[in-house]
Design a protein around this motif. Structure first.
Motif, PDB file in Angstrom:
ATOM      1  N   LYS A   2       0.837  -1.197   0.000  1.00  0.00           N
ATOM      2  CA  LYS A   2       0.000   0.000   0.000  1.00  0.00           C
ATOM      3  C   LYS A   2       0.874   1.251   0.000  1.00  0.00           C
ATOM      4  N   SER A  19      -0.516   7.491   1.701  1.00  0.00           N
ATOM      5  CA  SER A  19      -1.607   8.310   1.183  1.00  0.00           C
ATOM      6  C   SER A  19      -1.062   9.622   0.642  1.00  0.00           C
ATOM      7  N   SER A  62      -5.404   2.167  -8.169  1.00  0.00           N
ATOM      8  CA  SER A  62      -6.121   2.831  -7.075  1.00  0.00           C
ATOM      9  C   SER A  62      -7.340   2.003  -6.667  1.00  0.00           C
ATOM     10  N   SER A  78      -9.597   3.511  -0.353  1.00  0.00           N
ATOM     11  CA  SER A  78      -8.595   2.870   0.510  1.00  0.00           C
ATOM     12  C   SER A  78      -7.156   3.178   0.110  1.00  0.00           C
ATOM     13  N   GLY A  79      -6.951   3.734  -1.078  1.00  0.00           N
ATOM     14  CA  GLY A  79      -5.602   4.151  -1.417  1.00  0.00           C
ATOM     15  C   GLY A  79      -5.041   3.565  -2.709  1.00  0.00           C
TER      16      GLY A  79
END
Lengths: 129, 129, 129, 129
Positions: free
Chosen positions: A34, A37, A67, A71-72
DNA sequence: GTGGTCTAGACCACC
DNA sequence: GTGGTCTAGACCACA
């Protein structure tokens, strides 16, 4: 991890894109990882969130990340592609160098010779620094 | 002789500057050669005279040409300087290539190997073209 | 701070360049200082933005300032360089004076004598003004 | 006698004017001396007759020479004025140097010192050349 | 004719 | 918002 040189002539978004790409193809950011952000990365690097957003959007178009709304951003690159991507990055740089040099009338031998000399000098400098 | 690709991402003035530099360094425009006048070149290439003026002025600060108000721009580079100028231009290109590649985590060996392969491929292509 | 004499024979961009150079070399604009934006300075001095841009670009090639697209021009000159830069500027002025005077057949003694007299007269004038 | 350096940044008419002025104040062209005709001088120096005409007209305005229609230009300067004219020429150059240097924040002492050093260096170079 | 300076205003990339 | 590029056209000095 990620660093921005504000004084550089290279645009901020280019610096970021290169570093993230490298992180992905080198395995530092594995598939599924991930990404930070946009807001967090922006405040950490002290640059405009719009710039981060732009970088992510471009990396998405280039299939490095994807994407998930809400959630990112997540690394998408598969291991099998990594070796070839690394090579492509280098090939692009080499092509750029070659085409400019040929345009100036240099021979392939001169290119190889100059590059070798510079790399030797660099490695000996690095040791003494 | 001189050509402009209007659609290119490379600015018009950069394209021109490179071509003229190459012409001078390669001896096509010898020392003392009178460059085409700003207005004439502008109408021939169908671009704005100010753009040509910008190119000429930059080449002047880089010591390639000199202006004589009322009579035109003249190539100033002496033969003795040409060799070293050629080397400097190549060295700059090589430095650019190396710094970008090192920044992306490539090793010196990879640079040399990639460059050599590309040049070999290129020379064999050139023969068959 | 910056002032332009529109009626002067000295080109506007030369006037500006000198004042900014002086400001940098004298420490009024320290390293890292953000120069006024092209548009802001243009409207303040009531001259065309292109003229400001020309000045900034020239100061950039002379290594006094650096541009960061999207955020402005910044003073780049380090304190260590300032002393030597000051000396170089003075040396250039002196060379220009000497070569012109010698060309007109004056002797070194005459140069020194004339300069000394003028400077003495000037300093006494300054006191009474 | 008169020479033009076509490569110089100094305008041709300025070069000519200076040399003629110097010739007059030094006595090489005495009062009453007939200056070469515009056409003859133009062909000798290989420059445009308009340029010569401009020089003569300016020297006329500055009272160095006078025109007699149909017979040419003649030196007009009287011996009594000559000494002072030489001084004026030098004074103009010195003023230019001083004003530029003061503008850059230099002190009178620095000017004298720099000038002296340069002249010493120059004279020792001249001997060895 | 040549280059030198300056204005006015467009569109783009970057932050 | 910032600078980067480019166009169109004016007026001046120089040859």
């Amino acid at each position: 991890m990620l660093k921005i040189d504000a004084g550089s002539a290279v645009p901020v978004y280019e610096q970021l894109k290169r570093q993230i790409k490298l992180g992905i193809v080198s395995g530092k950011y594995p598939s599924g990882y991930k990404m930070p952000s946009i807001r967090q990365l922006a405040s950490q690097l002290k640059i405009n969130p719009n710039t981060i957003a732009k970088v992510y959007r471009q990396l998405e178009t280039e299939k490095f990340i994807a994407s998930k709304t809400g959630s990112g951003f997540f690394v998408k690159m598969e291991k099998e592609q990594m070796g070839s991507t690394r090579k492509i990055l280098l090939a692009e740089l080499a092509d750029e160098f070659i085409s400019k040099a040929i345009e100036l009338g240099f021979t392939p031998d001169e290119l190889i010779k100059t590059l070798s000399e510079k790399l030797e000098r660099k490695s000996s400098n690095d040791k003494t620094e």
